[in-house]
Design a protein around this motif. Structure first.
Motif, PDB file in Angstrom:
ATOM      1  N   LYS A 564     -19.901 -71.282 -28.364  1.00 30.74           N
ATOM      2  CA  LYS A 564     -19.964 -71.653 -29.780  1.00 30.74           C
ATOM      3  C   LYS A 564     -20.979 -70.827 -30.552  1.00 30.74           C
ATOM      4  O   LYS A 564     -21.387 -71.223 -31.642  1.00 30.74           O
ATOM      5  N   TYR A 565     -21.416 -69.713 -29.980  1.00 26.89           N
ATOM      6  CA  TYR A 565     -22.394 -68.883 -30.685  1.00 26.89           C
ATOM      7  C   TYR A 565     -21.837 -68.366 -32.008  1.00 26.89           C
ATOM      8  O   TYR A 565     -22.566 -68.262 -33.004  1.00 26.89           O
ATOM      9  N   LEU A 566     -20.570 -68.025 -32.027  1.00 27.39           N
ATOM     10  CA  LEU A 566     -19.950 -67.562 -33.271  1.00 27.39           C
ATOM     11  C   LEU A 566     -19.934 -68.673 -34.314  1.00 27.39           C
ATOM     12  O   LEU A 566     -20.193 -68.447 -35.504  1.00 27.39           O
ATOM     13  N   SER A 567     -19.642 -69.895 -33.863  1.00 20.59           N
ATOM     14  CA  SER A 567     -19.641 -71.031 -34.793  1.00 20.59           C
ATOM     15  C   SER A 567     -21.047 -71.311 -35.325  1.00 20.59           C
ATOM     16  O   SER A 567     -21.215 -71.632 -36.501  1.00 20.59           O
ATOM     17  N   TYR A 568     -22.058 -71.168 -34.467  1.00 20.06           N
ATOM     18  CA  TYR A 568     -23.430 -71.376 -34.928  1.00 20.06           C
ATOM     19  C   TYR A 568     -23.817 -70.345 -35.984  1.00 20.06           C
ATOM     20  O   TYR A 568     -24.464 -70.668 -36.985  1.00 20.06           O
ATOM     21  N   THR A 569     -23.404 -69.105 -35.767  1.00 14.89           N
ATOM     22  CA  THR A 569     -23.768 -68.051 -36.718  1.00 14.89           C
ATOM     23  C   THR A 569     -23.094 -68.266 -38.069  1.00 14.89           C
ATOM     24  O   THR A 569     -23.739 -68.163 -39.118  1.00 14.89           O
ATOM     25  N   THR A 570     -21.808 -68.572 -38.065  1.00 18.59           N
ATOM     26  CA  THR A 570     -21.108 -68.826 -39.336  1.00 18.59           C
ATOM     27  C   THR A 570     -21.632 -70.088 -40.010  1.00 18.59           C
ATOM     28  O   THR A 570     -21.728 -70.152 -41.235  1.00 18.59           O
ATOM     29  N   GLY A 571     -21.965 -71.103 -39.223  1.00 19.78           N
ATOM     30  CA  GLY A 571     -22.556 -72.306 -39.811  1.00 19.78           C
ATOM     31  C   GLY A 571     -23.902 -72.021 -40.448  1.00 19.78           C
ATOM     32  O   GLY A 571     -24.225 -72.573 -41.502  1.00 19.78           O
ATOM     33  N   GLY A 710     -20.041 -79.694 -42.765  1.00 15.86           N
ATOM     34  CA  GLY A 710     -21.452 -79.777 -43.130  1.00 15.86           C
ATOM     35  C   GLY A 710     -22.350 -79.954 -41.918  1.00 15.86           C
ATOM     36  O   GLY A 710     -23.386 -79.299 -41.797  1.00 15.86           O
ATOM     37  N   PHE A 711     -21.961 -80.833 -40.999  1.00 18.07           N
ATOM     38  CA  PHE A 711     -22.767 -81.036 -39.795  1.00 18.07           C
ATOM     39  C   PHE A 711     -22.732 -79.805 -38.892  1.00 18.07           C
ATOM     40  O   PHE A 711     -23.730 -79.460 -38.258  1.00 18.07           O
ATOM     41  N   ALA A 712     -21.588 -79.124 -38.829  1.00 20.20           N
ATOM     42  CA  ALA A 712     -21.513 -77.888 -38.044  1.00 20.20           C
ATOM     43  C   ALA A 712     -22.436 -76.819 -38.621  1.00 20.20           C
ATOM     44  O   ALA A 712     -23.097 -76.083 -37.870  1.00 20.20           O
ATOM     45  N   ALA A 713     -22.502 -76.731 -39.953  1.00 18.99           N
ATOM     46  CA  ALA A 713     -23.422 -75.778 -40.575  1.00 18.99           C
ATOM     47  C   ALA A 713     -24.873 -76.150 -40.276  1.00 18.99           C
ATOM     48  O   ALA A 713     -25.717 -75.278 -40.034  1.00 18.99           O
ATOM     49  N   GLY A 716     -25.629 -75.153 -36.660  1.00 13.27           N
ATOM     50  CA  GLY A 716     -25.830 -73.716 -36.581  1.00 13.27           C
ATOM     51  C   GLY A 716     -27.178 -73.299 -37.125  1.00 13.27           C
ATOM     52  O   GLY A 716     -27.864 -72.439 -36.538  1.00 13.27           O
ATOM     53  N   PHE A 717     -27.584 -73.898 -38.236  1.00  8.18           N
ATOM     54  CA  PHE A 717     -28.894 -73.572 -38.803  1.00  8.18           C
ATOM     55  C   PHE A 717     -30.020 -73.966 -37.852  1.00  8.18           C
ATOM     56  O   PHE A 717     -30.971 -73.197 -37.640  1.00  8.18           O
ATOM     57  N   ILE A 718     -29.942 -75.148 -37.254  1.00  4.78           N
ATOM     58  CA  ILE A 718     -30.997 -75.619 -36.354  1.00  4.78           C
ATOM     59  C   ILE A 718     -31.087 -74.727 -35.121  1.00  4.78           C
ATOM     60  O   ILE A 718     -32.188 -74.330 -34.699  1.00  4.78           O
ATOM     61  N   HIS A 719     -29.953 -74.377 -34.539  1.00  4.08           N
ATOM     62  CA  HIS A 719     -29.982 -73.552 -33.331  1.00  4.08           C
ATOM     63  C   HIS A 719     -30.510 -72.145 -33.629  1.00  4.08           C
ATOM     64  O   HIS A 719     -31.347 -71.620 -32.870  1.00  4.08           O
ATOM     65  N   ILE A 720     -30.034 -71.546 -34.708  1.00  3.94           N
ATOM     66  CA  ILE A 720     -30.518 -70.198 -35.054  1.00  3.94           C
ATOM     67  C   ILE A 720     -32.002 -70.242 -35.414  1.00  3.94           C
ATOM     68  O   ILE A 720     -32.798 -69.369 -35.019  1.00  3.94           O
ATOM     69  N   GLU A 721     -32.409 -71.266 -36.144  1.00  2.79           N
ATOM     70  CA  GLU A 721     -33.812 -71.401 -36.527  1.00  2.79           C
ATOM     71  C   GLU A 721     -34.695 -71.614 -35.297  1.00  2.79           C
ATOM     72  O   GLU A 721     -35.792 -71.052 -35.194  1.00  2.79           O
ATOM     73  N   ALA A 722     -34.213 -72.435 -34.353  1.00  2.00           N
ATOM     74  CA  ALA A 722     -35.012 -72.713 -33.161  1.00  2.00           C
ATOM     75  C   ALA A 722     -35.140 -71.485 -32.273  1.00  2.00           C
ATOM     76  O   ALA A 722     -36.187 -71.261 -31.646  1.00  2.00           O
ATOM     77  N   VAL A 723     -34.094 -70.669 -32.212  1.00  2.00           N
ATOM     78  CA  VAL A 723     -34.149 -69.476 -31.373  1.00  2.00           C
ATOM     79  C   VAL A 723     -35.120 -68.455 -31.934  1.00  2.00           C
ATOM     80  O   VAL A 723     -35.885 -67.822 -31.186  1.00  2.00           O
ATOM     81  N   HIS A 724     -35.124 -68.275 -33.242  1.00  2.00           N
ATOM     82  CA  HIS A 724     -35.932 -67.219 -33.853  1.00  2.00           C
ATOM     83  C   HIS A 724     -37.322 -67.694 -34.283  1.00  2.00           C
ATOM     84  O   HIS A 724     -38.153 -66.857 -34.648  1.00  2.00           O
TER      85      HIS A 724
END
Length: 839
Positions: A564-571, A710-713, A716-724
């Motif tokens: 689901k990395y692609l879904s996280y990025t688009t979200g 909305g929840f998927a976005a 995605g924001f939380i996962h990308i934010e947590a990684v970086h």
């Protein structure tokens, strides 16, 4: 006959009694508990309210007695349940041993027993620096000057339109020729080319960090407006986004009202809106990018551009485009009817001018901060450059903006290092914040932490949303209130048509509409307060969810999946836009729901009785009382009959009685389940309206939450934010990179101090050998890592062995027949005995 009996049982309150010789226009025999109506013969007929009956509605019906009895029982059960709960809590506290009060701890910052006076004298002095006070004073002065200039520019237009209104002339003013240049097809063509030119200058003067570094001496590199994953100059970026919110409001109003040219297609309209958003972004791009680049050239250019943009904006929204006064360019949209309504409601005095000035106050405060902060940054940068030049400091090590941000994470007072230190401390040993405002916030509402800072993206999005809510609330109050009288007549006609008011037997309306002024203002205020509270709760949820992802807790956010990395990025792409859209629609839906509720309450207060609402309440109240009665009865039985130690332990008590109760409750809840399904739908609708602005909440439920865009976005924001923005990762990378840069600086300094006659040849070693050497050094210096490494290698070997093992032996058919789902078989007993005997 059967149908008559059924109707009389279900609806006993519809008992009708007629009187002869009199009608409702001359005499009302029904009293305060009935509605009087005339039949076809002209005789008065009484329709009883709620659960009253009789000829003139003076007797209590059997349904009314039953409802009162059920209400008394419900009240008694509630009193018993909470009374027993209070008694158990008191008894539990008495049985617990008394604990000694812990000694007051003294941390590194302040004493825990410091009072408010000490905080005000120490922490406020440290936090309120002279520069901040100086900026605040200049902001107020500049805002007052700007609002005064706008008043002087609007006043002639207002006076001209008031004269036209008094002589019944067309209400519009003539725009000046320069307005056509500033506002060419709704695009600001005066500052837009300058912004593009400044961006081009910044691109030429920027250096590339990775791509083609040897071309053009490393120059001509892309510039970014800000780094969304750091907390550098967050306040500055948030203020810029707050200014943009005012211009986004016009686009939002066009989408809500649907105002678009009729001769253009749907796709063209959407493309023009997208283009207008891009133009708005490019106009503010130089200011943001200059603050991020932090160079003398960029800051000076951005300072002059910001002052020019502000002056043009004040003139444009005063003489070229106004909120209330139509010009010759947009007169055909309403033909001046909206301004006539505003003049008739607010008068022809200075009320409209005052409202417009008050509406621009937040935006001008933000502009004042930018106009003062940019020159201060420029002067500070020039001063540091002159000091470095006069001091002849060594420039062997040149760091980029990104490198400086990364190296800051390993500084002892940085947020990341504080987070890492707190990982090895107990909660009672963590340092108390020095912020005076943080100490004033109740810890039950929000607990301030110095080891966490929200990123620039969160600051920017929230600044935009809050300014949008303020502007939308002001516009909703100013522009809609004058039209409420027309809305009352329209709503009354619509409701009369729904409730069949044309029936000749009725002499009064089923749902009379009260005055809408007070319900509307309360609804708008309720929507603003509810949405603000939801946004603050979401802000706390973002921090909590980030902390959970940092430590691997997936109780609220679904676990990160590689597929689901692609879904996280688009979200992550959609987060800001979805957030703004959801907040606006949540605000509108909450206001509509509250408006309907306040109309019903006001109608009851004003008219005393509303027949349409009474019919609905007569069907709802018995069902709600029955549900509440069953719920509290189950609570009492569960805590004091079927659970051990009054619910402190999840263990069943009175097992046989519980089985009997579950058997009969199976049939009883079949009826309540049907009613509960209807209540579930109603709760889902209400919850969806109130929680529309909460992206961390999905109304679809835990199993279907990934289908919510909305929840998927948000995920995605939380996962990308947590990684970086993981503090441990940033602190470690900053420390390693800092050591590398320190060695590089020492090496360059030593080389520059000696004369080098020839080129130094570097011996190339094998990368595999280097990695093994570094691993050996790491294990020698950190012996505790040896055990962890062995454990990790052993787990990897065990996984490989498990994959090579064949499947376990399956039981035969005869053996399977002896096995039961919940009973132990003889074969199992024999196997257990053999194992114990062998041992």
């Amino acid at each position: 006959m059967t149908l008559t009996v059924i109707l009389s049982v279900l609806f006993p309150f519809l008992y009708l009694a007629s009187t002869t010789g009199q009608n409702c226009s001359t005499y009302n025999p029904c009293g305060s508990y009935g509605y009087c109506g005339d039949d076809l013969n002209g005789n008065a007929v009484c329709t009883c309210k709620f659960w009253w009956t009789g000829t003139v509605c003076t007797e209590q019906s059997s349904s009314g007695i039953q409802v009162i009895t059920l209400g008394v029982l419900v009240f008694f059960l509630i009193a018993v349940f909470y009374g027993l709960s209070i008694g158990c809590s008191i008894r539990r506290k008495r049985q617990q041993p008394k604990k000694e009060k812990p000694n007051l701890r003294i941390n590194e910052n302040t004493c825990a027993n410091s009072n408010l006076k000490e905080i005000a004298l120490t922490n406020v002095k440290e936090s309120a620096r002279c520069s901040s006070c100086f900026v605040a004073v200049l902001m107020v002065i500049l805002t007052i000057i700007a609002l005064t200039v706008k008043w002087l520019l609007i006043q002639p237009i207002h006076n001209e339109l008031v004269k036209k209104y008094n002589v019944n002339d067309s209400l519009f003013y003539q725009r000046e020729p320069i307005c056509d240049i500033i506002d060419f097809s709704n695009f600001n063509m005066l500052t837009f080319p300058i912004a593009c030119f400044l961006v081009l200058i910044f691109i030429i003067s920027s250096k590339r960090t990775s791509c083609l570094r040897d071309k053009f001496k490393g120059y001509i590199g892309p510039v970014i407006p800000l780094d969304f994953y750091v907390h550098i100059k967050r306040k500055f970026a948030a203020v810029i986004f707050a200014i943009i919110a005012d211009e986004l409001l016009s686009i939002v109003m066009e989408v809500i009202t649907g105002n678009s040219p009729s001769d253009q297609g749907v796709i063209i309209v959407y493309l023009l809106r997208i283009l207008s958003v891009l133009v708005i972004g490019l106009r503010y791009y130089p200011i943001l990018s200059a603050a991020y680049m932090d160079t003398i050239l960029a800051l000076i250019c951005a300072t002059f551009y910001a002052w020019l943009n502000f002056c043009v904006s004040v003139y444009h929204y005063s003489r070229c485009q106004s909120d209330f006064y139509p010009s010759n360019d947009n007169f055909g949209d309403t033909n001046g009817t909206d301004l006539m309504t505003l003049f008739s409601f607010y008068g022809t005095g200075q009320n409209l001018v005052i409202i417009q000035i008050f509406n621009d106050l937040p935006q001008y405060l933000c502009w004042s901060y930018i106009l003062i902060k940019l020159p201060m940054l420029s002067v500070e940068k020039i001063y540091k450059w002159s000091q470095r030049k006069n001091g002849n400091r060594s420039r062997n090590l040149c760091l980029t903006r990104e490198e400086k941000i990364l190296l800051h994470s390993s500084v002892p007072h940085s947020v990341e290092m504080r987070y890492v230190r707190n990982l090895f401390r107990a909660k009672a040993q963590r340092s108390i914040t020095r912020s005076f405002l943080a100490r004033l916030i109740p810890k039950m509402a929000y607990q301030w932490r110095d080891d966490f800072r929200f990123s620039s993206r969160i600051f920017s999005v929230y600044a935009t949303v809050f300014l949008l809510l303020i502007f939308l609330t002001i516009q909703a109050c100013v522009l809609v209130v004058p039209h409420l009288s027309e809305m009352e007549n329209t709503l009354q006609t619509l409701i009369d048509a729904i409730t069949q008011f044309n029936d000749v037997n009725k002499t009064q309306r089923d749902f009379p509409i009260p005055k809408l002024f007070l319900p509307y203002l309360l609804a708008i205020l309720t929507a603003f307060v509810v949405t603000t509270i939801q946004l603050l709760v979401l802000l706390a949820s973002i921090r909590r969810n980030l902390f959970q992802i940092y430590r691997g807790d997936v109780s609220e956010i679904p676990q990160r999946d590689k597929s689901k990395y692609l879904s996280y990025t688009t979200g992550n792409f959609h987060f800001a836009g979805y957030f703004i859209g959801y907040v606006i629609w949540g605000y509108i839906l909450t206001a509509a729901f509250a408006f309907i509720l306040y109309i019903c309450i006001d109608a009851f207060i004003t008219y005393g009785s509303v027949r349409f609402l009474e019919n609905i309440l007569k069907k709802i109240i018995p069902i709600l009382l029955l549900i509440v009665f069953k719920q509290y009865l189950n609570n009492i039985l569960a805590r004091y009959v079927f659970l051990q130690y009054y619910g402190d332990i999840l263990a069943i008590n009175n097992r046989r009685i519980l089985m009997i109760f579950l058997y009969f409750n199976f049939f009883l809840d079949a009826f309540l389940g049907f009613v509960s399904s209807i209540v579930r739908i109603i709760k889902s609708v209400i919850g969806g309206c109130l929680y529309m602005s909460r992206l961390d909440y999905s109304p679809m439920g835990r199993k279907l939450e990934t289908f919510d865009a909305g929840f998927a976005a948000y995920c995605g924001f939380i996962h990308i934010e947590a990684v970086h923005r993981n503090p441990v990762m940033l602190a470690f990378a900053s420390y390693v990179y800092g050591r590398m840069k320190t060695e590089q600086y020492v090496f360059n300094s030593s080389v520059s101090s000696t004369v080098i006659t020839g080129k130094r040849e570097m011996k190339k070693y094998s990368s595999k050998a280097s990695r093994k050497w570094y691993l050996a050094v790491l294990l020698i210096r950190n012996p505790s890592f040896v055990t962890l490494r062995k454990h990790s290698l052993r787990n990897g070997e065990n996984e490989e062995i498990e994959t090579l093992k064949p499947d376990g032996q399956r039981l035969s058919l005869a053996q399977n027949n002896y096995h039961r789902a919940s009973l132990i078989s003889e074969i199992d007993l024999q196997q257990i005995w053999q194992n114990n005997h062998v041992k």
